[in-house]
Design an enzyme around this catalytic site. Structure first.
Site, mmCIF file in Angstrom:
data_model
loop_
_atom_site.group_PDB
_atom_site.id
_atom_site.type_symbol
_atom_site.label_atom_id
_atom_site.label_comp_id
_atom_site.label_asym_id
_atom_site.label_seq_id
_atom_site.Cartn_x
_atom_site.Cartn_y
_atom_site.Cartn_z
ATOM 1 N N GLY A 84 0.865 -1.222 -0.239
ATOM 2 C CA GLY A 84 0.105 -0.037 0.102
ATOM 3 C C GLY A 84 0.771 1.021 0.063
ATOM 4 O O GLY A 84 0.756 2.110 0.802
ATOM 5 N N ALA A 85 1.984 1.194 -1.102
ATOM 6 C CA ALA A 85 3.082 2.119 -1.051
ATOM 7 C C ALA A 85 2.959 3.569 -1.686
ATOM 8 O O ALA A 85 3.727 4.441 -1.600
ATOM 9 C CB ALA A 85 4.323 1.409 -1.215
ATOM 10 N N GLY A 113 -0.887 8.318 0.509
ATOM 11 C CA GLY A 113 -1.426 8.166 2.064
ATOM 12 C C GLY A 113 -0.221 7.954 3.045
ATOM 13 O O GLY A 113 0.856 8.264 2.913
ATOM 14 N N LEU A 122 -2.910 -1.154 3.431
ATOM 15 C CA LEU A 122 -3.739 -0.891 2.361
ATOM 16 C C LEU A 122 -5.137 -0.310 2.898
ATOM 17 O O LEU A 122 -5.430 -0.594 4.134
ATOM 18 C CB LEU A 122 -3.946 -2.708 2.021
ATOM 19 C CG LEU A 122 -3.253 -3.284 1.416
ATOM 20 C CD1 LEU A 122 -3.716 -4.547 1.196
ATOM 21 C CD2 LEU A 122 -2.584 -2.770 0.281
ATOM 22 N N TYR A 159 -17.552 5.031 12.799
ATOM 23 C CA TYR A 159 -16.060 4.531 12.470
ATOM 24 C C TYR A 159 -15.810 3.588 13.642
ATOM 25 O O TYR A 159 -15.806 2.319 13.422
ATOM 26 C CB TYR A 159 -15.115 5.625 12.811
ATOM 27 C CG TYR A 159 -13.828 5.194 12.154
ATOM 28 C CD1 TYR A 159 -13.439 5.454 10.870
ATOM 29 C CD2 TYR A 159 -12.997 4.428 12.847
ATOM 30 C CE1 TYR A 159 -12.230 4.689 10.210
ATOM 31 C CE2 TYR A 159 -11.782 3.856 12.080
ATOM 32 C CZ TYR A 159 -11.629 3.987 10.922
ATOM 33 O OH TYR A 159 -10.342 3.658 10.353
ATOM 34 N N VAL A 209 -6.387 13.977 5.541
ATOM 35 C CA VAL A 209 -7.159 13.691 4.350
ATOM 36 C C VAL A 209 -6.111 12.770 3.321
ATOM 37 O O VAL A 209 -5.073 13.037 3.078
ATOM 38 C CB VAL A 209 -7.065 15.092 3.642
ATOM 39 C CG1 VAL A 209 -7.900 15.146 2.251
ATOM 40 C CG2 VAL A 209 -7.713 16.125 4.647
#
Ligand code: NAD
Length: 392
Positions: free
Chosen positions: A47-48, A51, A138, A234, A273
């Protein structure tokens, strides 16, 4: 091609190669302006490309001089479309890393699949031997299970009862009330299959079986807790169940890796964000208020500041890793400070469409959102014709 932002709901369907590169350069400049860290030297980031994962990769490479292998799911440019932001981010990161003499390679594909895991292991064996840090960052709306072929879809819903609260359309500034129906048991289970610890566990098992985890390896995954106003959607909602599962997985993985001295941690990060957080109802309004308060108090942080601080002050400090009573690393310490939350909560009661631009930092939210796609950077001329085809 002249590339301008094209917004569809909470996503932007275009990305600017030079803007994304300038954004990555900004993140690298922050990290290199801070003292170096005695950290990991061979790092896998799953997940690089955007973010928190991208920020982890930047912190590892440019603070600790690490060789990095990145895994992600992004699209190159085609005749009609620009590439995705994560594609351009990676191209820019790899160039900077190589210019700095650092190994940087990437694997673009579905991280949930067996094929991408196998390709990653082969690349580590060939190029790095082993890795000392595995970051699992991820965020995905769906996952196909590699053994059963079943596809799970995650839901962002409360559990047990209907939830109503304020939310903002961050493009128009319209504050409205959103009503979310409670999730079914099936939706809860599917969300846990997508965003819980099952795939993280599979990665660690397979890396370990292949002998590519170094003695004393650390693996990290990211979680969120957040305030009372987002709790029902959440932490007490479907995504919170997945995070509970992720946190339980960290304990299980640490036990399993005890013979190689391996440790698995969940780091609870602050709200920022990103493409993923913009999709969660209520959260963008909370973040806009939070940004205002944290900026006023001199506490504001984005992904890069958080990930640098995670490495420097928690994981690779002199002494033991700093964790809470449940073994989690807490990077949300500034966000959750009483003095911050009291003001956010009082502003929450007052905020509406008429005053949202004044009471909150919605402007800051919007510009961070556009920046995720490489727009709004001073150094970029957006009227200039640019080639969207950038190779990795
Ligand atoms: P993001 O959307 O910016 O990044 C997601 C990454 O996952 C990208 O690199 C994307 O390419 C990759 N990805 C998605 N599906 C993939 C697939 N099938 N195969 C390979 N790669 C895939 O998300 P983010 O906000 O940085 O979230 C990362 C983690 O941090 C998540 O666990 C999230 O819950 C957590 N977190 C986020 C926040 C926040 O405010 N954004 C706060 C605390 C924790």
């Amino acid at each position: 091609m002249i590339i301008q932002p094209k917004i569809r709901g909470f996503i932007c369907t275009t990305a600017h190669p030079l803007g994304c590169a300038a954004h990555v350069d900004e993140q690298i400049a922050y990290v290199t302006s801070r003292p170096p860290i005695k950290g990991p030297k061979r790092v896998l980031v799953i997940g690089a490309s955007t973010g928190y994962g991208l920020a982890s990769r930047i912190a590892a490479a440019f603070s600790s001089g690490a060789a990095t292998l990145g895994v992600f799911f992004e699209k190159p440019a085609s005749d009609l479309r620009t590439a995705t932001a994560g594609w351009y981010n990676t191209a820019a990161f790899e160039k900077q890393a190589r210019d700095a003499g650092l190994y940087a390679k990437s694997i673009n594909g579905d991280a949930f699949s067996d094929a991408v895991k196998a390709e990653t292991i082969e690349t580590i064996k060939k190029d790095l031997g082993q890795v000392d840090l595995v970051v699992y960052s991820l965020a995905s709306p769906r996952r196909t299970h590699p053994k059963t072929g079943e596809t799970f879809v995650s839901a962002l819903k409360p559990i047990g009862k209907v939830y109503q609260n304020k939310t903002v359309n961050f493009h128009t500034g319209e504050v409205s009330v959103v009503t979310l129906e409670p999730a079914s048991d099936d939706e809860i289970q599917q969300t846990v299959h997508v965003m819980g610890g099952e795939d993280w566990s599979m990665w660690i098992h397979e890396l370990r079986a292949a002998g590519v985890l170094a003695e004393g390896v650390v693996t990290l995954a990211y979680s969120y807790i957040g305030p009372e106003v987002t709790k029902a959607v959440y932490r007490d909602g479907t995504i919170g169940r997945a995070k509970d599962d992720l946190e339980a997985t960290a304990h299980a993985l640490t036990k399993e890796m005890s013979d190689i001295g391996g440790k698995a941690y969940v780091s609870v990060n602050k709200a920022v964000v990103t493409q993923s957080s913009s999709a969660i109802p209520v959260v963008p309004l909370y973040i806009s208020l939070l940004f205002r308060v944290m900026k006023e108090k001199g506490l504001h942080e984005g992904c890069t500041e958080q990930m640098y601080r995670l490495f420097a002050d928690r994981l690779y400090r002199d002494g033991d890793v700093l964790v809470d009573e449940q073994g989690r690393i807490r990077m949300d310490d500034y966000e959750m400070r009483d003095d911050v939350q009291e003001i956010v909560s009082s502003l929450w009661g007052q905020v509406d469409t008429k005053n949202v631009e004044v009471l909150s930092d919605l402007g800051g939210y919007r510009s961070e959102f556009l920046k995720l796609f490489g727009f709004g950077l001073d150094e970029v001329d957006y009227e200039e014709d640019v080639d969207p085809n950038v190779g990795l």
